[in-house]
Design a protein around this motif. Structure first.
Motif, short mmCIF file in Angstrom:
data_model
loop_
_atom_site.label_atom_id
_atom_site.label_comp_id
_atom_site.label_asym_id
_atom_site.label_seq_id
_atom_site.Cartn_x
_atom_site.Cartn_y
_atom_site.Cartn_z
N LEU A 64 0.90 -1.21 -0.05
CA LEU A 64 0.06 -0.07 0.02
C LEU A 64 0.95 1.01 0.15
CD1 LEU A 64 -3.09 0.70 0.00
CD2 LEU A 64 -2.77 0.88 2.77
N GLY A 65 2.09 1.12 0.57
CA GLY A 65 2.72 2.39 0.73
C GLY A 65 3.54 2.59 -0.69
N ARG A 66 3.71 1.66 -1.46
CA ARG A 66 4.61 2.00 -2.45
C ARG A 66 3.68 2.24 -3.85
NH1 ARG A 66 9.47 1.18 -4.28
NH2 ARG A 66 10.27 -0.55 -2.33
N ALA A 67 3.63 3.51 -3.88
CA ALA A 67 2.61 4.14 -4.82
C ALA A 67 2.99 4.00 -6.27
CB ALA A 67 2.04 5.40 -4.40
N PRO A 79 0.24 2.43 -12.62
CA PRO A 79 0.79 1.36 -13.34
C PRO A 79 2.23 1.61 -13.83
CG PRO A 79 -1.14 2.47 -14.56
CD PRO A 79 -0.94 3.02 -13.34
N GLU A 80 2.63 2.97 -13.49
CA GLU A 80 3.91 3.07 -14.11
C GLU A 80 4.87 2.95 -13.04
OE1 GLU A 80 4.52 3.67 -17.22
OE2 GLU A 80 2.44 3.56 -17.65
N ARG A 81 6.40 2.99 -13.24
CA ARG A 81 7.40 3.09 -12.30
C ARG A 81 7.61 4.65 -12.03
NH1 ARG A 81 12.81 -0.06 -13.91
NH2 ARG A 81 13.57 1.71 -14.08
N ASP A 82 8.03 4.94 -10.80
CA ASP A 82 8.15 6.30 -10.60
C ASP A 82 9.75 6.38 -10.25
OD1 ASP A 82 8.40 8.70 -9.67
OD2 ASP A 82 7.29 8.35 -7.64
N ASP A 83 10.47 6.95 -11.25
CA ASP A 83 11.66 7.19 -11.29
C ASP A 83 12.32 8.63 -10.67
OD1 ASP A 83 12.58 4.45 -11.43
OD2 ASP A 83 12.52 4.59 -13.63
N THR A 84 11.43 9.53 -10.30
CA THR A 84 11.56 10.79 -10.05
C THR A 84 12.35 10.96 -9.03
OG1 THR A 84 9.51 11.09 -8.86
CG2 THR A 84 9.71 11.88 -11.17
N GLY A 85 12.32 10.43 -7.50
CA GLY A 85 12.81 10.38 -6.42
C GLY A 85 14.07 9.38 -6.38
N PRO A 86 14.62 9.13 -5.33
CA PRO A 86 15.67 8.07 -5.09
C PRO A 86 14.94 6.74 -4.89
CG PRO A 86 15.70 9.61 -3.15
CD PRO A 86 14.69 10.32 -4.10
N VAL A 87 15.47 5.54 -5.11
CA VAL A 87 14.91 4.35 -5.15
C VAL A 87 14.84 4.00 -3.62
CG1 VAL A 87 15.21 1.94 -5.52
CG2 VAL A 87 15.94 3.61 -7.23
N LYS A 88 13.64 3.84 -3.03
CA LYS A 88 13.67 3.53 -1.58
C LYS A 88 13.13 1.77 -1.31
CE LYS A 88 12.51 7.91 -0.47
NZ LYS A 88 11.26 9.03 -0.41
N ASN A 89 13.44 1.45 -0.10
CA ASN A 89 13.00 0.14 0.64
C ASN A 89 11.95 0.60 1.44
OD1 ASN A 89 14.79 -1.74 -0.79
ND2 ASN A 89 16.42 -1.38 0.66
N MET A 90 11.15 -0.54 1.58
CA MET A 90 10.12 -0.43 2.58
C MET A 90 10.62 -1.23 3.78
SD MET A 90 7.39 1.08 1.43
CE MET A 90 6.76 1.82 0.00
N CYS A 99 2.66 -2.64 13.70
CA CYS A 99 3.44 -2.61 12.50
C CYS A 99 3.64 -1.22 12.00
CB CYS A 99 2.99 -3.73 11.49
SG CYS A 99 3.84 -3.70 10.17
N THR A 100 4.69 -0.66 12.17
CA THR A 100 4.77 0.70 11.41
C THR A 100 5.72 0.47 10.23
OG1 THR A 100 6.69 1.16 12.91
CG2 THR A 100 4.70 2.13 13.38
N LEU A 101 5.64 1.29 9.02
CA LEU A 101 6.11 1.36 7.94
C LEU A 101 7.29 2.63 7.77
CD1 LEU A 101 6.04 -0.62 5.45
CD2 LEU A 101 4.61 0.95 4.41
N ARG A 102 8.14 2.44 6.96
CA ARG A 102 9.21 3.49 7.17
C ARG A 102 9.94 3.31 5.67
NH1 ARG A 102 14.59 4.55 9.38
NH2 ARG A 102 14.68 2.22 9.72
N GLN A 103 9.98 4.61 4.92
CA GLN A 103 10.59 4.33 3.54
C GLN A 103 12.20 4.67 3.60
OE1 GLN A 103 8.65 5.88 0.22
NE2 GLN A 103 6.80 5.02 0.94
#
Lengths: 108, 219
Positions: A64-67, A79-90, A99-103
């Protein structure tokens, strides 16, 4: 998980899945298993259940966090890959049952 | 559509002898026995014990007897009136689960593996006979032991066709440096009468392929 959190997912389905996970967590608070001592399959299932629920929640929250769509994670609403910012891990973290989520940007 | 199945139930801790319990399970002609057992466990009777692993015929853990024939629950289709029992001649832990524990210590003692080799002894390319690849189809389900008329778990849990398959595999392995034929003689397995009763779910011809490797005189 099979229907809502497969490789093809979308926000509404993922939110639905998270509600489903919460409902199972609620039911799992009052668990009864048979008393057989030998080779009791229910004991194994009861031990695994909380771990499966924690894993399921982490997976659904991360999805859900990875838009965006990336690799095997395909969001029909993004449907598209977002390459605007740095690549992030969840990074999902369980603390006090929450349960908390951080990028986390890769290389950070 | 549904099928009525009978499952042999037994708990050595509480039961003096096994009993047969009947269940109705949904089936569509393609339903596997493992799916039927899972249905019973999830919907009808959570006390049922049965083994399974991979669910696609590659681990051997779900082997049991269907109408008296050894089969794998994950690949056999459920049929109306089917009788489901654990593999014959094996100690039952509970219901359809058999105790495999006794094998492992014995196998370790027989060094049923390739000894560690120095780098200089390891060939660059392993040339393995075709027969070895055939024997590698064994998934250690133990159906052969359970159908061998001479096999007696109480006397020696190892002395059965399953071990012959293992020893033949090793005898054919170019890295093997233990005389597996001698082990066969030491275990008394050379007394095999070649009656062909042992049944292999994976279709190995134990008499032709296994005994041929282990019993032939000379190299």
């Amino acid at each position: 998980m099979w229907e809502r959190v497969g490789p093809l997912r979308e926000a509404a389905g993922l939110e639905d899945a998270l509600r489903g996970i919460s409902s199972i967590e609620e039911q799992a608070r009052d668990l009864q298993i048979c008393e057989i001592r030998r080779c009791n399959t229910e004991v194994a299932d009861a031990v695994e259940l909380p771990h499966m629920l924690a894993t399921a929640r982490a997976i659904a929250l991360s999805a859900l966090g990875r838009a965006e769509s990336r690799g095997a994670h395909v969001r029909s609403d993004f449907p598209e890959r977002d390459d605007t910012g740095p690549v992030k891990n969840m990074v999902a973290r369980m603390r006090d049952g929450e349960c908390t989520l951080r990028q986390l940007a890769i290389g950070e | 559509m549904s099928s009525r199945i009978s499952i042999r139930r037994y708990d050595p801790e509480t039961d003096s002898e096994p009993r047969w319990d009947d269940y109705n399970v949904p089936s569509n002609g393609r339903t596997t026995v493992l799916e039927a057992l899972t249905y019973v466990y999830e919907n009808l009777d959570p006390t049922l014990a049965f083994g399974s692993g991979c669910r696609f015929g590659s681990c051997g853990l779900c082997a049991l007897e269907l109408n008296g024939q050894p089969r794998m629950a994950c690949s056999a289709r459920v049929k109306d009136g089917m009788k489901i029992a654990p593999l014959a001649g094996m100690p039952v832990t509970r219901d359809l689960v058999i105790d495999r524990e006794a094998f492992f210590d014995g196998l370790r003692a027989l060094r049923i593996y390739i000894q560690e080799q120095g780098p200089s002894n390891t060939p660059q390319v392993l040339r393995v006979p075709k027969l070895h690849a055939r024997l590698a189809a064994c998934i250690e389900c133990l159906a052969c032991n359970s159908t061998c008329p001479s096999y007696d778990f109480g006397k020696d849990p190892l002395a059965g066709p399953y071990l012959l398959v293992k020893l033949a595999q090793l005898q054919l392995d170019p890295r093997n440096d233990i005389d597996r034929r001698e082990q066969v003689r030491d275990l008394g397995l050379d007394q095999c009468t070649e009656c062909r009763s042992c049944y292999c779910i994976r279709g190995l011809d134990i008499r032709r392929d296994v005994l041929g490797v282990l019993m032939d005189e000379g190299e």
